[in-house]
Structure formats: structure tokens, C-alpha cells
Scaffold this motif. Structure first.
Motif, PDB file in Angstrom:
ATOM      1  N   GLY A  10      -4.008  -4.982   0.323  1.00 52.64           N
ATOM      2  CA  GLY A  10      -3.820  -3.537   0.210  1.00 52.64           C
ATOM      3  C   GLY A  10      -2.406  -3.046   0.380  1.00 52.64           C
ATOM      4  O   GLY A  10      -1.931  -2.202  -0.375  1.00 52.64           O
ATOM      5  N   TYR A  11      -1.732  -3.517   1.406  1.00 51.08           N
ATOM      6  CA  TYR A  11      -0.336  -3.111   1.655  1.00 51.08           C
ATOM      7  C   TYR A  11       0.388  -4.301   2.271  1.00 51.08           C
ATOM      8  O   TYR A  11      -0.242  -5.268   2.716  1.00 51.08           O
ATOM      9  N   ALA A  49       4.040  -4.178  -3.482  1.00 49.28           N
ATOM     10  CA  ALA A  49       3.162  -3.151  -2.913  1.00 49.28           C
ATOM     11  C   ALA A  49       2.240  -2.532  -3.950  1.00 49.28           C
ATOM     12  O   ALA A  49       1.051  -2.317  -3.678  1.00 49.28           O
ATOM     13  N   ASP A  50       2.748  -2.239  -5.137  1.00 48.72           N
ATOM     14  CA  ASP A  50       1.916  -1.584  -6.151  1.00 48.72           C
ATOM     15  C   ASP A  50       0.749  -2.467  -6.562  1.00 48.72           C
ATOM     16  O   ASP A  50      -0.397  -1.998  -6.653  1.00 48.72           O
ATOM     17  N   ARG A  60      -1.871  -2.565  -3.881  1.00 49.46           N
ATOM     18  CA  ARG A  60      -2.620  -1.317  -3.790  1.00 49.46           C
ATOM     19  C   ARG A  60      -3.666  -1.227  -4.907  1.00 49.46           C
ATOM     20  O   ARG A  60      -4.819  -0.851  -4.666  1.00 49.46           O
ATOM     21  N   TYR A  61      -3.267  -1.572  -6.125  1.00 51.32           N
ATOM     22  CA  TYR A  61      -4.202  -1.510  -7.255  1.00 51.32           C
ATOM     23  C   TYR A  61      -5.390  -2.447  -7.028  1.00 51.32           C
ATOM     24  O   TYR A  61      -6.546  -2.092  -7.310  1.00 51.32           O
ATOM     25  N   GLN A  66       0.357   3.211   4.026  1.00 56.06           N
ATOM     26  CA  GLN A  66      -1.074   3.142   4.353  1.00 56.06           C
ATOM     27  C   GLN A  66      -1.786   4.479   4.167  1.00 56.06           C
ATOM     28  O   GLN A  66      -2.943   4.514   3.710  1.00 56.06           O
ATOM     29  N   GLN A 104      -1.214   6.845   2.051  1.00 57.85           N
ATOM     30  CA  GLN A 104      -1.463   7.026   0.620  1.00 57.85           C
ATOM     31  C   GLN A 104      -2.593   6.117   0.153  1.00 57.85           C
ATOM     32  O   GLN A 104      -3.478   6.536  -0.618  1.00 57.85           O
ATOM     33  N   LEU A 105      -2.592   4.883   0.611  1.00 58.93           N
ATOM     34  CA  LEU A 105      -3.624   3.932   0.200  1.00 58.93           C
ATOM     35  C   LEU A 105      -5.008   4.401   0.656  1.00 58.93           C
ATOM     36  O   LEU A 105      -5.984   4.327  -0.110  1.00 58.93           O
ATOM     37  N   GLU A 151      -6.228   7.071  -1.651  1.00 58.50           N
ATOM     38  CA  GLU A 151      -6.641   6.580  -2.958  1.00 58.50           C
ATOM     39  C   GLU A 151      -7.963   5.824  -2.876  1.00 58.50           C
ATOM     40  O   GLU A 151      -8.782   5.887  -3.800  1.00 58.50           O
TER      41      GLU A 151
END
Length: 724
Positions: free
Chosen positions: A421-422, A439-440, A443-444, A484, A486-487, A490
Motif C-alpha cells: 500500500g505505501y 509509491a504509486d 497504492r494502485y 497514508q 490519502q490511501l 481512496e
């Protein structure tokens, strides 16, 4: 100098000083001292390596060996550098951080903790364990808060005493630290603290006082910072007047590593042993520079010239000898044990009782086995080692069960799906972790996993990286790091069935709190982290932890932070404690600023019913104990424990006082349907405030209200009494 010559003559004919066991410690100290030369005395009060002092080999007085770690015995460090020595037999049990111990509200566990970690120190042939720390949690950004016992001086006092007693039952000295007012890591080696006498006495000193007077601690470590313009490690008011004068401390005052700054002040103002001066630049580029320390050759020169009295040295040596006779010269002390199953069980019990259930809407937890087929575990803290790093409390754990492992063992590997995740990026302790530029993609992947999962468990929080929970530097932001927040937002867009497990030693902001049904505050739980966490999540263990500090909604809701930079982190030279006595929940109550989660808060999987709070009479004299009682009942369907908290407030004080202050607590274990009578006995003298004019503790004749509750805000009943 005649005295010195006489010492030399006696010493030359002396034999090793394993004396008659019938002699008292003080008689033995006097005898040993009479045999020592001036040079031998000076050699005993400063380092010979990073973590040892010389002793007196000619007289059979052993070296004193110290080890970092209130949470476990640190790995071996090289003789003259901070590098790891590379031993293969210095792994240990990693016990939970002291914030977790404080969250248990269980002094019996504090004794077990101290005894177990003391056994490991003894087995590793350590004479001093450099802990516990009892500096008050003043701000949520302090990088070292995870090593301490929270924001309340009473809670810290009750938890530190049995810890000290447990450690020292092994013939290993506990070292109470950092004395005093070391409440931030930012600019810690130079910052000058300006605080009122009242706040000093009521907030910042009580846990130290309890550790000395009740715990009978054998060593106290001075702090790096200044107080009213003088460095704390050789501070006449703190060390001579209060510690050794008022409290009658008979042990050793040791520097923090590199906190001595002047030979004359160190000689005269209460310091007994100097360690680590190379870290402050004096001897940084000189190998084996221990004879150049302030309390080494410079001190010896001033003694020989008559600039400093011999009595100043003799008192220090007596204290060091007393420490030796309590530790490495005590033939009766046990041998200790290392990384045993018993120690693992104690570590797990502390972890289980310290985990705090902050929020649990619609009974999200516990998650019973078989309830979900696809459980998504997201977050780096589910797989990251959190026993390493963080500064001097780093550990080489013999084993560390991660949260992901604990969950897999309970729910089965086929039901657990993990996504990182991060990332916090690779470090010297975690070179295998993904770099920040990944990181991207992380996250995806996590969002994709969450979308198809029955339930999401997000394991986030802080870690022990630089500018997180880490010695030497404070955090710079109240929010969660590494994206985190932001994650979490989402993930919530694709799955509402999400719980957040925060692993940290500090409060964090929670901007997503209204949309998350369940939140757990976990800590650095040590070797048994995953097992303890898994058992709580599954309901095998009913959570009973209570917050040892308040969690503000915003950073500026914290008392110290509300006054701006001059109050924290300071103006570069000074830091002014403008909130004074109103630390933590005292500030939130008095200023009517609700905390996101208050001090003492913690939910359970069962329900407790509080009966009426009663007292045996309505009028007490100031020398009496106030007796309070209530009936507590477990109305739920599972066994559990509740920490009943008693706060007191004065009706018409002549000075500013908090609305209420913690004065007693008791952890009560109840089976389903069981009731117990819970009784408290509170000395009326504990209702005093410190009067800055008379320099005395004063209990005013007045009406006092006692608040009984499950937290500082969840009050179930009150009762008032008059003090005459």
C-alpha cells in the motif's frame, strides 16, 4: 595532599576487598574507599568504553557494564564506536514499548515486565539497564514519547515503581531517566526549559520522585537539556537540592551520553559518573579519549591543585561503590535467563493488555474465524520490523512475529491477502523495502485488492525512521506519513468495510475518522506483536488497554502547541512551558477543547456497569485516607477487564487547578455476569497543590469532588467530600 599519600600507603598493602559478609554495605564502602588512591577514585567515575566504567582491578572491584533498552537488552556495541559489535549471542526478547505498558493500567504487569527484562540483562552480564524513562508526554510530536509512560504523572508514578523493583530484584540497577524536563528531541542538547516551580513539582517530577522514594532506584540519568540556564546533568537545584537532598537519593547520577559540559559544575553540583562525552564533540575525533572527560584528567588536576575539595570526589566514589555492592559485587544475585518462553509469554500479555480499541461501530471487531473468505491486509506496518531503529532503544530480537503472520495463523493463509500500500523507503535496517518512487504502483495495487475484498484491515501509523518515533529528532507533522491518509481515503471509495490499526508511540491526526467504523491504537509490541494483535482482532483476547495520553483533533488543540513556537519547539534557545500545569487532559478539560480520544479511553468487547460511587463519610481531616467504593459488573457475554479511574477536583481553589486529576485507578477482571466491589483509599494529602510562595504542598480546606469513570471524559458517577 597528605590524605592522598596516606591512601596510597594503605592501598599498596591492601588485598582484594571481598570482605566479611556480616559487615554492612556502608562499612564496606568506607573500608574500600580508605584503600584507594586518588587516581583510582577518579578512574571509577568516568567511562572506559562506550558502555562500561573501569572499576578498581587492584582491589578486585569489577567493571560496571551498562546496556541501553527499557524495552529489552540492546545488542552489543563496539568498545569505542557506535557500531554493532557483531556478536551472534546477543539476541533478546523485545518487550513492548513503555507506552504500551502504561496503556495496560496494570502495575502487576509492570513488575513482571521489569523482572523479565532484568533477568535478560543479568544473563547478558549487564549491571545497569538504562531505563525506564518517565519524561511526561507534553506534545504529540516528541520522537521519544514511545519510550515513556504518557501524559499523567500519577499513572507514570504507579507504573514505574514496580518496573524498577522488578528489574532490581535481579541485582541489576534500573536507571531512571531523563532527569529532568527532557520533553522534546528537537534541539535537546542545548534547549533551555523555562517552567514554573508548580508545573515542575506537580507534572514533571512526581514519577521521578516515586521511582526514587518508593522504587528505591539505584541510578538516575541526567538530561541533555538545560533548566533555567543550567545543564541538567550537573544542576545544583535539581540534583543536590531535590534529588539528593529532599528525596535522599543514595544512588549514582550518570550523564546521558555526552551531557556533561563543565568539570567544576560536574564536581560540585551532583553528577557522579560521566559517560559518552565523545558524542558532544569534546573528544569526537580522538579514539579512546576517556581520560580527557570532564571527570577524568581535568578533575584530577583540579583536585591535586586544591581547586576542588576531595570530599566532592569521595561522595561520588561512595555512590559508585554502593552501586557495585548492590550489583556486580553481590554474590547472592541470580544468574538470569535470556529469550525464554516465559519472557515471550510476558511480552505477549503486556501487548494484549495494552492494545487500545478506540472505535468499534456496529461491533466491527472481533472478527470471528470463518466470517470472511477474503481479508485484505494493507499497509507496510503489517510486515515491517519495529524492534529495530528508533535510537538507543533498538533491539536485536530473537524473534519478531509480524501482524501479517499473526493473522495468517488465525484465519489461514488462503483467507489473507496482503498488499503493502505505501512505503517508507529503504533504510539501513530495511534495505529490502521499496523506494519512495514505487509509491504509486503500491497504492494502485492496494486499491485493487481492497475493491474485491470482504473486509480491509489497514495497518499503518508511524515507524522508527528519522523524524518519526525516533530518538534525536521530533516529528514535523501531525498527520500520517508516506501518503497514508490519502490511501485510506481512496480505499474507502471502493470498500466501506475498513478498520485502521495504528502502530505508533504517539498520537496522530485522523481526518478519515468519521468514515472508518473501527480503529485500534496499537504500539510497538515487540517480539509477540503479531500474536497479540491477532488474538485481539479475533476476539481470543478482549481488549482492555486505555490511552495513556490524549489524542487531539488538531495539533493546535494540544496545550503546548496552542501557544506557538515559543512554547514548542522553542525559539532556538529557550522553550517556555506556557500551558504550565495544564498538560494533556488537564488542558482539554479546563479549556473546554474536546479531544478526539481522551486520556484513559479504551473500549471492550463486553459491557461494564458502574454502580454508585460511595464514600464512608463526608468529612475528612487532612491526614486521613478518603475511602471510595463502587460495584462493577460485567453485563456482557465474554470475560474482560476494566480500568476504573478516579479523578479529583477542588470546588473553590485559591489558585488555578485543573477541573480534575487522576488520583487512583484499578484494573478489574470480570467473568460474564460477575460483579466485584472495587475500593480505593486516597490519602487526603494527595489533593495538594504546590504553593510557589511558601514552597510547600498545601491541601486547602474545601469541598472536593471525586469522579469515577472509564476515561477522563466518560464519567459514570461522582461523590463530594469536605476536607477540613
Amino acid at each position: 595532599m597528605m590524605h592522598c599519600c596516606a591512601c596510597i600507603m594503605v592501598a599498596q598493602t591492601s588485598l582484594p576487598v571481598y570482605l566479611d559478609e556480616t559487615e554492612s554495605i556502608e562499612e564496606r564502602i568506607g573500608d574500600i574507599l580508605s584503600r584507594m588512591t586518588l587516581e583510582e577514585k577518579v578512574d571509577m567515575i568516568h567511562a572506559q568504553s562506550k558502555f562500561s566504567t573501569k572499576g578498581c582491578p587492584r582491589l578486585g572491584i569489577p567493571e560496571l557494564w551498562m546496556s541501553d533498552g527499557p524495552h529489552g537488552v540492546r545488542m552489543e556495541i563496539a568498545w569505542d564506536s557506535w557500531k554493532h559489535a557483531g556478536w551472534t549471542n546477543d539476541s533478546c526478547t523485545a518487550f513492548p514499548a513503555l507506552t504500551c505498558l502504561a496503556a495496560t493500567f496494570n502495575p502487576e504487569l509492570a513488575w513482571k515486565y521489569g523482572k523479565a527484562v532484568g533477568e535478560e540483562a543479568r544473563f547478558r552480564k549487564k549491571d545497569v539497564l538504562l531505563g525506564p524513562g518517565v519524561n511526561i508526554y507534553r506534545v504529540p510530536l516528541n520522537g521519544r514519547n514511545f519510550e515513556y509512560m504518557g501524559e499523567d504523572p500519577y499513572l507514570a508514578s504507579r507504573m514505574v515503581v514496580p518496573y524498577i523493583q522488578g528489574v532490581q530484584s535481579n541485582g541489576v540497577a534500573a536507571c531512571l531517566k531523563h532527569f529532568a524536563l527532557n520533553n522534546q528531541e528537537s534541539n535537546r542538547k542545548q534547549v533551555n526549559v523555562e517552567v514554573s516551580d508548580r508545573a515542575l513539582r506537580e507534572i514533571y517530577l512526581p514519577a521521578f520522585k516515586a521511582g526514587v522514594e518508593e522504587g528505591k532506584v539505584w541510578m538516575v540519568m541526567g538530561a541533555y537539556n538545560k533548566f533555567r540556564g543550567k545543564f541538567c546533568s550537573h544542576h545544583e537545584f535539581l540534583l543536590q537540592k531535590i534529588l539528593k537532598g529532599e528525596w535522599q537519593f543514595d544512588g549514582v547520577v550518570v550523564t546521558d551520553w555526552g551531557s556533561a559540559h563543565d568539570t567544576r559544575e560536574a564536581a560540585l553540583y551532583g553528577l557522579d559518573m560521566e559517560m559518552g562525552t565523545g558524542t558532544d564533540g569534546l573528544t569526537k575525533n580522538t579514539p579512546l579519549a576517556y581520560q580527557d572527560y570532564y571527570l577524568a584528567k581535568p578533575y584530577l588536576k583540579m583536585l591535586r591543585s586544591g581547586e576542588l575539595p576531595l570530599s566532592s570526589l569521595d561522595d561520588k566514589v561512595k555512590r559508585v561503590l554502593r552501586l557495585c555492592l548492590r550489583t556486580n559485587m553481590d554474590r547472592r544475585r541470580p544468574y538470569g535467563s535470556l529469550a525464554t518462553q516465559e519472557h515471550a509469554d510476558i511480552a505477549r500479555q503486556i501487548a494484549e493488555e495494552g492494545i487500545v480499541l478506540l472505535k468499534n461501530d456496529n461491533h466491527f471487531f472481533p472478527i470471528k474465524r470463518g466470517k470472511y473468505k477474503k481479508i485484505a491486509v494493507i499497509g507496510q506496518n503489517a510486515v515491517r520490523s519495529l524492534t529495530v531503529g528508533g535510537g538507543s532503544s533498538e533491539l536485536k530480537a530473537k524473534k519478531e512475529i509480524f501482524p501479517l503472520e499473526g493473522l495468517m495463523s488465525i484465519y489461514g493463509k488462503k483467507n489473507i491477502y496482503f498488499s503493502m500500500g505505501y512505503t517508507s523507503g529503504p533504510s539501513k535496517f530495511h534495505p529490502q523495502l521499496p523506494a519512495v518512487d514505487k509509491a504509486d504502483s503500491l497504492r494502485y495495487a492496494a486499491i485493487a485488492l481492497a475493491k474485491d475484498a470482504d473486509i480491509v484491515l489497514f495497518f499503518g501509523g508511524l515507524n522508527k525512521n528519522y523524524k518519526q518515533d525516533c530518538e534525536g529528532v521530533d516529528r514535523t507533522s501531525y498527520g500520517l506519513p508516506y501518503g497514508q491518509d490519502q490511501l485510506i481515503r481512496e480505499i474507502l471509495k471502493v470498500n466501506k468495510n475498513v478498520a485502521v490499526v495504528l502502530i505508533s508511540g504517539n498520537a496522530v491526526s485522523m481526518p478519515w475518522i468519521d468514515d472508518i467504523p473501527a480503529v485500534v491504537q496499537s504500539w510497538y509490541l515487540g517480539s509477540e506483536s503479531g500474536n497479540a494483535m491477532g488474538k485481539v482482532i479475533a476476539g481470543d483476547v478482549n481488549p482492555s488497554g486505555k490511552l495513556p495520553f490524549s489524542i487531539p483533533v488538531r495539533l493546535e488543540d494540544n496545550g503546548a502547541c496552542s501557544f506557538g513556537a515559543s512554547s514548542y519547539p522553542g525559539d532556538g534557545t529557550n522553550v517556555y512551558y506556557k500551558e504550565d500545569i495544564l498538560v494533556g487532559y488537564r488542558w482539554h478539560d479546563t479549556q473546554k477543547i474536546p479531544a478526539l480520544f481522551p486520556f484513559g479511553h479504551g473500549l471492550s468487547y463486553t459491557e461494564f456497569a458502574y454502580g454508585e460511587l460511595k464514600t464512608d463519610k463526608k468529612i475528612y481531616d487532612k491526614d486521613e485516607n478518603i475511602v471510595l467504593s463502587l460495584k462493577l459488573t460485567n453485563r456482557g457475554k465474554c470475560g474482560g477487564a476494566e480500568s476504573v479511574q478516579i479523578y479529583a477536583g477542588q470546588s473553590h481553589p485559591s489558585v488555578l487547578r485543573p477541573i480534575k486529576e487522576l488520583k487512583a485507578f484499578k484494573k478489574v477482571f470480570l467473568l460474564p455476569g460477575e460483579s466485584k466491589n472495587v475500593t480505593f483509599s486516597i490519602p487526603a494529602k494527595e489533593l495538594a497543590f504546590y504553593d510557589e510562595i511558601s514552597k510547600m504542598w498545601i491541601v486547602e480546606s474545601d469541598c472536593f469532588t471525586f469522579f469515577c469513570g472509564a476515561s477522563s471524559t466518560d464519567i459514570h458517577d461522582t461523590v463530594s467530600v469536605n476536607i477540613r
